[in-house]
Structures are given as C-alpha cells and as structure tokens.
Design a protein around this motif. Sequence first.
Motif, short mmCIF file in Angstrom:
data_model
loop_
_atom_site.label_atom_id
_atom_site.label_comp_id
_atom_site.label_asym_id
_atom_site.label_seq_id
_atom_site.Cartn_x
_atom_site.Cartn_y
_atom_site.Cartn_z
N GLY A 1 1.99 2.51 -2.97
CA GLY A 1 1.71 3.20 -4.24
C GLY A 1 2.45 2.63 -5.44
O GLY A 1 2.65 3.34 -6.43
N LYS A 2 2.87 1.37 -5.37
CA LYS A 2 3.56 0.76 -6.52
C LYS A 2 2.59 0.60 -7.70
O LYS A 2 2.89 1.01 -8.82
N THR A 3 1.44 0.02 -7.41
CA THR A 3 0.47 -0.17 -8.48
C THR A 3 -0.02 1.18 -9.01
O THR A 3 -0.27 1.33 -10.21
N ASN A 4 -0.10 2.16 -8.11
CA ASN A 4 -0.50 3.50 -8.55
C ASN A 4 0.46 4.06 -9.59
O ASN A 4 0.04 4.75 -10.53
N ALA B 1 0.80 -1.23 0.00
CA ALA B 1 0.00 0.00 0.00
C ALA B 1 0.84 1.28 0.00
O ALA B 1 0.45 2.29 0.55
N GLU C 1 -11.60 8.58 -8.75
CA GLU C 1 -10.76 7.75 -7.87
C GLU C 1 -9.28 8.07 -8.03
O GLU C 1 -8.48 7.80 -7.15
N ILE D 1 -7.98 11.04 -8.46
CA ILE D 1 -7.62 12.31 -7.82
C ILE D 1 -7.40 12.08 -6.33
O ILE D 1 -8.18 11.39 -5.69
N1 LIG Z 1 -7.61 8.79 -4.59
C1 LIG Z 1 -6.72 8.48 -3.63
N2 LIG Z 1 -6.25 9.44 -2.78
C2 LIG Z 1 -5.35 9.15 -1.82
N3 LIG Z 1 -4.84 7.93 -1.61
C3 LIG Z 1 -5.25 6.94 -2.41
C4 LIG Z 1 -6.20 7.16 -3.46
N4 LIG Z 1 -6.42 5.99 -4.10
C5 LIG Z 1 -5.65 5.08 -3.47
N5 LIG Z 1 -4.94 5.63 -2.46
C6 LIG Z 1 -3.98 4.99 -1.56
O1 LIG Z 1 -3.00 4.34 -2.34
C7 LIG Z 1 -2.47 3.24 -1.58
C8 LIG Z 1 -2.47 1.98 -2.43
O2 LIG Z 1 -1.55 2.13 -3.42
P1 LIG Z 1 -1.15 0.89 -4.33
O3 LIG Z 1 -0.42 1.46 -5.48
O4 LIG Z 1 -2.35 0.06 -4.62
O5 LIG Z 1 -0.18 0.12 -3.34
P2 LIG Z 1 0.88 -1.03 -3.65
O6 LIG Z 1 2.22 -0.43 -3.39
O7 LIG Z 1 0.54 -2.09 -2.64
O8 LIG Z 1 0.69 -1.49 -5.07
C9 LIG Z 1 -3.38 3.04 -0.40
O9 LIG Z 1 -2.70 3.52 0.72
C10 LIG Z 1 -4.59 3.88 -0.74
O10 LIG Z 1 -5.20 4.38 0.42
#
Ligand SMILES: Nc1ncnc2c1ncn2[C@@H]1O[C@H](COP(=O)(O)OP(=O)(O)O)[C@@H](O)[C@H]1O
Length: 244
Positions: free
Chosen positions: A35-38, A33, A59, A61
Amino acid sequence: MYIKEITLTNYRNYTKTTIPFENKVNVILGENAQGKTNVMESIFVLSMAKSHRTSNDKELIKWDCEYAKLSGIVEKHRGPVTLDLVISTKGKKAKYNHIEQKKLSQYIGSINTVMFAPEDLNLVKGSPQVRRKFIDMEIGQVSPVYMHDLSRYQKILQQRNQYLKQLQTKKQTDLSLLDVLTLQLSEMAAKILKKRFDFLQLLQQWAEPIHKGISRDLETLKIEYKNSIDVSEDADLSKMLEAY
Ligand SMILES: Nc1ncnc2c1ncn2[C@@H]1O[C@H](COP(=O)(O)OP(=O)(O)O)[C@@H](O)[C@H]1O
Ligand SMILES: [Mg+2]
C-alpha cells in the motif's frame, strides 16, 4: 505548507490508518503490494478529489465497503487546516475546516501537490488526451474559474451534440439554437485555450533552465501546444474565438 497527517478509512487496502508526516522529506518503505503507492495516491486524492491513476472512483473504496474517507491535517502559514473527502458510489463530498464545500472546484486547491509517478511517462509516450488532462489538473489547482469553464465546456458540448442528433433525425428543425450553442462552445474553448497557452509558457520558463542543467547545456527544451484550430500562442482571446 506541509501535511501533518492523513487518516484513511476504507481507502484501498486501508481499513483505518493514520499516517503522520514530517515537515521534511518522508520516505515510505515496504514490501510489495503493502500500500505504498496507495498512500501517495491518497495525498493526491485529498488535493485533487480524484486519483492520478484511475478515473473510476469506485476503485478507491475498499472492497465490499460503501464509502471511503480521507482526512488530512495540513499546516499552513496561518495555522492548521483540516480537509475531509468522502467518496461513495453516489458521489463525493468535501469539507474544508469541517465546512462542506458545495462545489468540488472550491475545495480543489486547498493543498497543492505535484505528483511524479511511473505513469507520468505517458505524458510523453501517451496520447494527446493524457497531456490535456495533465494541463487541466495543474491549472485547475490554482484556478477555480478554469475548472468552471472546463465543466461548462463539457456541458455545452453534450447539449450541442444532442441537438445535432435531433436535427439529423428531424426532431428539431430550428437552426438558431444551434448557432447559440456553437457560439457558447467557442467562447469557452477560446478561454480554455488561452489559459493553456499561458500555463505552458510558464512551464517553459521554469522547465527550460532545469532541462539545460540536466543535459549539461546540450539540449534546449521547447514546449509547443499544437492546437486543433492552429492559432499561435501570441494570438489574443478575440482571435482565438474567431478561429473557433
Ligand atoms: N479498492 C481496494 N480495496 C482493497 N484493496 C485494494 C484496493 N485497491 C487496491 N488494493 C490492494 O492494494 C495493494 C496494492 O497497494 P499498492 O499501494 O499498489 O502497493 P505498493 O506498496 O506495492 O505500492 C494490493 O494488495 C491490492 O490488492
Ligand atoms: Mg507501488
């Protein structure tokens, strides 16, 4: 082509972050969690102006923010290119080399990406809608005309449905407009179907030998498009139109 860097502003959990990439394999490591996938998703969004995992742009933003901005510097054969995409509750704005693109379909395809994520299993397990969406995204990246035809199709479909409702409630009695809409809808549908067939033929050509290698010659991959009007892939455009 490669992405030199990407800057995320108010995107998901990122407030303002610039991430540089190498012109080779890049590995992103981190706790859960973080933000790698992000980051992966943001590359896809920069390329396609939409996410691979949600159709709700809000979602993307950062919570409590008005907009998200993604900027990328891309090294191409002919030099660097900058891409900017702003996503707000009012819509999306895209720039190519600082010039605003009137239509998103013009912007999409500035960089081509192939996303492979756990969600892709849905391609096999999920509904036909998931497969159509995948095909549309892939063709859309290389064919702005296809994107245009798709949105025309959606618009005409809406108009036609509305008209059908009006006929039912007797607000309209003239059937000639319905014929026009039906013909227009069929024309778009036939064009879309033809392109999808062509695409799947190409995909088959590429994927079959790879699948053969993976299965050590034991299996043959066959991709078949089961369409609602039941025409075969070697039918020409006029046959498809007639069937519709
Ligand atoms: N619109 C948003 N605003 C703020 N934080 C967000 C938003 N969407 C997702 N997140 C946060 O992003 C994190 C997940 O990031 P993700 O990339 O899925 O993680 P990982 O590193 O496990 O792949 C979570 O902490 C989640 O709360
Ligand atoms: Mg993840």
